[in-house]
Motif scaffolding. Sequence first.
Motif, PDB file in Angstrom:
ATOM      1  N   MET A 121       0.836  -1.205   0.000  1.00 55.44           N
ATOM      2  CA  MET A 121       0.000   0.000   0.000  1.00 55.44           C
ATOM      3  C   MET A 121       0.873   1.258   0.000  1.00 55.44           C
ATOM      4  O   MET A 121       0.586   2.235  -0.687  1.00 55.44           O
ATOM      5  CB  MET A 121      -0.920   0.017   1.221  1.00 55.44           C
ATOM      6  CG  MET A 121      -1.963  -1.074   1.220  1.00 55.44           C
ATOM      7  SD  MET A 121      -3.140  -0.913  -0.120  1.00 55.44           S
ATOM      8  CE  MET A 121      -4.261   0.285   0.539  1.00 55.44           C
ATOM      9  N   GLU A 122       1.940   1.204   0.777  1.00 50.17           N
ATOM     10  CA  GLU A 122       2.808   2.373   0.860  1.00 50.17           C
ATOM     11  C   GLU A 122       3.605   2.553  -0.444  1.00 50.17           C
ATOM     12  O   GLU A 122       3.754   3.666  -0.933  1.00 50.17           O
ATOM     13  CB  GLU A 122       3.744   2.228   2.069  1.00 50.17           C
ATOM     14  CG  GLU A 122       4.640   3.415   2.339  1.00 50.17           C
ATOM     15  CD  GLU A 122       3.915   4.697   2.746  1.00 50.17           C
ATOM     16  OE1 GLU A 122       2.667   4.729   2.779  1.00 50.17           O
ATOM     17  OE2 GLU A 122       4.612   5.693   3.017  1.00 50.17           O
ATOM     18  N   ALA A 123       4.061   1.438  -1.005  1.00 52.16           N
ATOM     19  CA  ALA A 123       4.808   1.535  -2.272  1.00 52.16           C
ATOM     20  C   ALA A 123       3.907   2.113  -3.357  1.00 52.16           C
ATOM     21  O   ALA A 123       4.337   2.958  -4.154  1.00 52.16           O
ATOM     22  CB  ALA A 123       5.332   0.168  -2.680  1.00 52.16           C
ATOM     23  N   LEU A 124       2.653   1.700  -3.362  1.00 48.69           N
ATOM     24  CA  LEU A 124       1.726   2.216  -4.377  1.00 48.69           C
ATOM     25  C   LEU A 124       1.475   3.712  -4.202  1.00 48.69           C
ATOM     26  O   LEU A 124       1.128   4.398  -5.152  1.00 48.69           O
ATOM     27  CB  LEU A 124       0.394   1.468  -4.318  1.00 48.69           C
ATOM     28  CG  LEU A 124       0.341   0.114  -5.021  1.00 48.69           C
ATOM     29  CD1 LEU A 124      -1.017  -0.536  -4.821  1.00 48.69           C
ATOM     30  CD2 LEU A 124       0.615   0.246  -6.514  1.00 48.69           C
ATOM     31  N   ARG A 125       1.639   4.199  -2.989  1.00 49.24           N
ATOM     32  CA  ARG A 125       1.464   5.639  -2.779  1.00 49.24           C
ATOM     33  C   ARG A 125       2.491   6.410  -3.616  1.00 49.24           C
ATOM     34  O   ARG A 125       2.205   7.477  -4.141  1.00 49.24           O
ATOM     35  CB  ARG A 125       1.633   5.966  -1.287  1.00 49.24           C
ATOM     36  CG  ARG A 125       1.045   7.295  -0.862  1.00 49.24           C
ATOM     37  CD  ARG A 125       1.038   7.397   0.646  1.00 49.24           C
ATOM     38  NE  ARG A 125       2.375   7.425   1.198  1.00 49.24           N
ATOM     39  CZ  ARG A 125       3.108   8.525   1.359  1.00 49.24           C
ATOM     40  NH1 ARG A 125       2.610   9.689   1.018  1.00 49.24           N
ATOM     41  NH2 ARG A 125       4.314   8.450   1.885  1.00 49.24           N
ATOM     42  N   PHE A 126       3.678   5.828  -3.752  1.00 52.65           N
ATOM     43  CA  PHE A 126       4.720   6.512  -4.523  1.00 52.65           C
ATOM     44  C   PHE A 126       4.543   6.290  -6.031  1.00 52.65           C
ATOM     45  O   PHE A 126       5.111   7.017  -6.829  1.00 52.65           O
ATOM     46  CB  PHE A 126       6.109   6.039  -4.079  1.00 52.65           C
ATOM     47  CG  PHE A 126       6.472   6.556  -2.721  1.00 52.65           C
ATOM     48  CD1 PHE A 126       7.154   7.752  -2.586  1.00 52.65           C
ATOM     49  CD2 PHE A 126       6.109   5.872  -1.572  1.00 52.65           C
ATOM     50  CE1 PHE A 126       7.473   8.252  -1.340  1.00 52.65           C
ATOM     51  CE2 PHE A 126       6.423   6.355  -0.317  1.00 52.65           C
ATOM     52  CZ  PHE A 126       7.106   7.551  -0.194  1.00 52.65           C
ATOM     53  N   SER A 127       3.812   5.265  -6.394  1.00 51.35           N
ATOM     54  CA  SER A 127       3.574   5.004  -7.811  1.00 51.35           C
ATOM     55  C   SER A 127       2.205   4.327  -7.948  1.00 51.35           C
ATOM     56  O   SER A 127       2.111   3.115  -8.108  1.00 51.35           O
ATOM     57  CB  SER A 127       4.690   4.097  -8.334  1.00 51.35           C
ATOM     58  OG  SER A 127       4.494   3.795  -9.672  1.00 51.35           O
TER      59      SER A 127
END
Length: 654
Positions: free
Chosen positions: A521-527
Amino acid sequence: MAMPLPLPASLLPAWFASAPHGPQALLSWLQALGSWALALGQGLLAAMQRNGPPPLPVWLLWFGVLVLAMQLPGLIPRTGQQLARLRELASRLWRLLLALVRELLWVDPTLRRARHQRWRPVDEEDSPLGRSLRQVLLDLIALPLDWVASLGPQRLLRPDPATEEKEQRRLRSSAALLPRLRWAWERHVTLYLGLSVLRLVQPRLWLPGALWRRFVHADSYPGFPIRGMLWLTRNADVRDVLERPETFEVIYGPRMQEVSQPLDPPGGEEVPGDPSEEGNFLLGMQDTPRYWRDISNMRLAFRREDAALCRQLSERAAESTLQRLISSQGQSGPLRLDLPVQLVVPALEALVGAYFGIPLPLRCGGRSGSDPAPGSDPGEDEVDVQHLWLEDVFDYLFYDLKGESSRPRALHAAPRVRTALQRLIRSRRQAMENDPAAREADDVLSRCLRLQRSGTPGMDDETLRINLTGFLVGAMTPLINATCQVMDVLLERPRALALAQAAARDPDPDQTHVRLRACVMEALRFSPGDPVIYRWTCRDSWVGEGSRRRAIPRGTLVMAWNASAMFDPALVSAPWAFRTDRPAGAYLHWGHGQHSCAGAYINMAVIPAILAPLLRRGRLRRAEGSAGRMHKPGITVRHFELLLLPIGRERTQP
Ligand code: HEM
């Protein structure tokens, strides 16, 4: 002389008055403030008695001070948020600078390795320490030469590596300086950097006509004439728009109806609501009875409690695919893996086959099924090996605002998808009638057919086919992209990668999933998989509250940047940091409000499940050169090569 204000402590609440330091300090502070105000007032009165009333500019000055004082309580937190936005922007610029410097100073390690191979010590008598010292000395002397060689001047004039053939890209161990600098630049100077600037200085951006017409024609969406475009980049505005479907409408309907034209005439069933919704899919419908009927039906088939099943199916498929790859590539050296081709797509095909009940790739033979639209009759037994039909339809429906380039491809693909699903529905129904095993099947399609058999309204073949098309199209392309993007973000941030790998190796499978999901979820926040959600303003309206309210005229296409809202310090603390302890509300990956993603539970189960076997297996890095970067010629990530050094093979690394 000003008197202290009478503020008896007995008027304060008991808990407050009895607190050790706070109340007394506050009380004296308030008294002092009162005294100053009184002194100021008395001084002003005295001055007015002496000199007469002050001139107008002084009144205005006082008025300004008063307004400022009244704004102060709201201004302080806002200033704090602005500072956080500034810091977030600064952190992006800092990363860009670091990336450029890193590329500039990069020294190709293969040069050093080759030299070590060439100049093996002749004197076997020499001690290991002496040999190492000599090599270090030699490396230091050769460093400037290695650096010059790493700039790749001989390769500067070659064609852009990103456009080279795949085999050529595979062979190249490293790229020259200019392409490397360009990659670093393109990686950091992105739309997201622009959004970061907008969030800080112009969170509501009206695009001038000439500019928005570059993205969309006024008449791109029949029935939704576009007269302007507004970009919203802050959390409050984005949510505000998505929470008011009665004003901010979805506009996908006309294109959905175009691509999902019925194969059969509509059944005799009474359809509640507007009959013009015929052929439409959920995401193209406004807040109508038909929308709620269809979403309720589909929720009976796509159930939240299936998350664990989706997780198992995809993890099992990813695990066995990876195992096969490892065995096929032998025992030595790192495993080379094309993430979308060799892991993500096979795992998703397995998931869609087993859970949706739709075997992929789709096949259609136009003449044996019902005929598609005239003029676009598909040939016999065409197979959508690369899932391009789904991608083309997705592109036209959701990506390509103008629709010019994607429309012909979508209209070529749509009849094939229609025919394939129509045939599947018929053959499955037949199988369920004749075969007891098929009757027991518990996939989505079988559930839908059981609902159809029980006479559930809105479960006729046509509506079912359209709904399945929407779910299938909405699932494949975004899931391929999002899974690759997560890996890309992790590889970019060594600490985040370490976190994800530690999570993947947690001995408790449930903990693995929870921890890995937080990383995803956090990685998707950046991409993010879907960075912007757009709506059409069907009447004159506004966005924001109180003094921050702004008018929005009818016909405005509002671009609600959920990607940007997730970096708004009003929503998330320290937005620049990769943190896995954020609450679920910090994320807007799956939209917000009426049309939030119906597959959210699938996404959160499947992406960690596909990546877990890879993350827990060993050391991961990008393949060299452009092969190790996401290759996205259209709207789907086609290639992204990784090197995996499975645990236990470290010693054999070349
Ligand atoms: C990582 C993958 C995915 C992403 C990033 C994503 C994102 C989104 C977003 C942002 C929306 C809201 C669009 C809007 O309001 O205009 C949405 C809606 C939707 N998504 Fe997804 N999605 C993903 C995967 C899936 C999957 C796997 C399915 C199906 C199983 C699915 C089915 C849907 C449907 C049916 C809607 C429309 C819901 C409605 O109108 O009520 N999505 N998705």
